[in-house]
Design an enzyme around this catalytic site. Structure first.
Site, PDB file in Angstrom:
ATOM      1  N   CYS A 157      -7.905  10.537  57.551  1.00  0.00           N
ATOM      2  CA  CYS A 157      -6.743   9.632  57.577  1.00  0.00           C
ATOM      3  C   CYS A 157      -6.468   9.014  56.210  1.00  0.00           C
ATOM      4  CB  CYS A 157      -6.924   8.540  58.619  1.00  0.00           C
ATOM      5  SG  CYS A 157      -8.117   7.275  58.157  1.00  0.00           S
TER       6      CYS A 157
ATOM      7  N   HIS B  39      -9.906  15.480  38.919  1.00  0.00           N
ATOM      8  CA  HIS B  39     -11.124  15.594  39.729  1.00  0.00           C
ATOM      9  C   HIS B  39     -11.352  14.365  40.598  1.00  0.00           C
ATOM     10  CE1 HIS B  39     -12.709  18.629  36.509  1.00  0.00           C
ATOM     11  NE2 HIS B  39     -11.790  19.149  37.290  1.00  0.00           N
TER      12      HIS B  39
ATOM     13  N   ASP C 283     -17.272  12.657  16.318  1.00  0.00           N
ATOM     14  CA  ASP C 283     -17.459  11.723  17.411  1.00  0.00           C
ATOM     15  C   ASP C 283     -16.079  11.195  17.828  1.00  0.00           C
ATOM     16  OD1 ASP C 283     -19.363   9.777  18.882  1.00  0.00           O
ATOM     17  OD2 ASP C 283     -17.857   8.503  17.926  1.00  0.00           O
ATOM     18  N   ILE C 284     -15.818  11.140  19.118  1.00  0.00           N
ATOM     19  CA  ILE C 284     -14.481  10.770  19.594  1.00  0.00           C
ATOM     20  C   ILE C 284     -14.149   9.315  19.287  1.00  0.00           C
ATOM     21  CG2 ILE C 284     -13.159  10.433  21.728  1.00  0.00           C
ATOM     22  CD1 ILE C 284     -14.817  13.085  22.543  1.00  0.00           C
TER      23      ILE C 284
HETATM   24 ZN   LIG Z   1     -10.103   7.972  58.929  1.00  0.00          ZN
END
Ligand SMILES: [Zn+2]
Length: 253
Positions: A137, A126, A242-243
């Site tokens: 550009c 994302h 819990d991570i």
């Molecule tokens: Zn640009």
């Protein structure tokens, strides 16, 4: 198999990590909540309070670009203060040990890079909100520059010197998934022998397909998430905790 408790989970995860040669972590919002980054998609999250600004709108109207930047500056208090959490540090430890060929993330917070994973080894599905690019550009712009120009131009989003629009380097709603990261995520999923899905409910497609891809290719699948996920039934190990707690034992100094 759903681990009964954290000790069982740690023991089983430890065995799987030891045995694996190519571990691919796939991370979602849950790994960053202990770092003070809110889960934007959760109930009460920012995206449920504000209507998201779709990509078509962003390129069509100056007001949409202005509003989009105002919202981004309002988020800066979270992003600028955030430091990697225990989950990020555990992944960085495995990476330093040479066991992680790449990290796939749905997050836009840059915390894997800050934790020590080289930027080219982080596959961002994302994008990244900590800097901006020109849509035409691809020139990179720092947020402070955009902020200064915004303030100097009567709250008006600045354009690139090429005339293109400047946007955070994220993928907006209504914007196509980036091809190169998708390709790399697929390659990583197909070549690992252990896939760790961390802090993602695995509902957002096509990203949610990667754990299944890995599994079909013979990798072991571990899911670490507070809540049940779409793929729990096919996982070799499910850790519902819990991570930070689940991954802290794997942090190496
Ligand atoms: Zn640009």
């Amino acid at each position: 198999m759903i681990a009964d408790d954290l000790d069982t989970a740690t023991r089983r995860l430890s065995e799987l990590l030891d045995r694996a040669e190519a571990i691919v972590p796939f991370t979602g919002a849950g790994i960053s909540t202990e770092c003070g980054i809110p889960d934007f998609r959760s109930p009460g999250g920012i995206w449920t309070k504000n209507q998201p600004i779709y990509f078509d709108e962003f390129v069509a109207r100056q007001e949409a670009r202005d509003e989009s930047w105002r919202r981004r500056f309002a988020m800066e208090e979270y992003f600028s203060k955030a430091k990697p959490g225990r989950g990020h540090c555990a992944i960085a430890s495995l990476y330093r040990a040479g066991k992680v060929p790449g990290v796939i993330t749905q997050n836009i917070d840059n915390l894997h890079q800050i934790s020590g994973v080289a930027a080219y080894d982080v596959v961002e599905l994302h994008g990244n909100t900590t800097y901006a690019t020109c849509l035409d550009c691809a020139r990179r712009y720092e947020l402070q520059w955009v902020k200064d120009r915004f303030a100097a131009g009567a709250n008006c989003a600045p354009d690139c010197q090429c005339g293109g629009f400047i946007k955070t380097a994220t993928i907006s709603f209504g914007q196509a998934m980036p091809e190169e990261p998708m390709r790399r995520a697929e390659a990583l999923s197909n070549s690992c022998d252990l896939f760790l899905a961390i802090g993602s409910s695995l509902v957002v497609w096509p990203a949610a397909g990667f754990p299944l891809m890995a599994k079909q290719n013979g990798a072991a699948l571990v899911i670490i998430n507070r809540e049940p996920t779409e793929h729990d039934a096919v996982a070799d190990l499910v850790v519902r905790s819990d991570i930070g707690d689940a991954l802290e034992p794997f942090i190496q100094p």
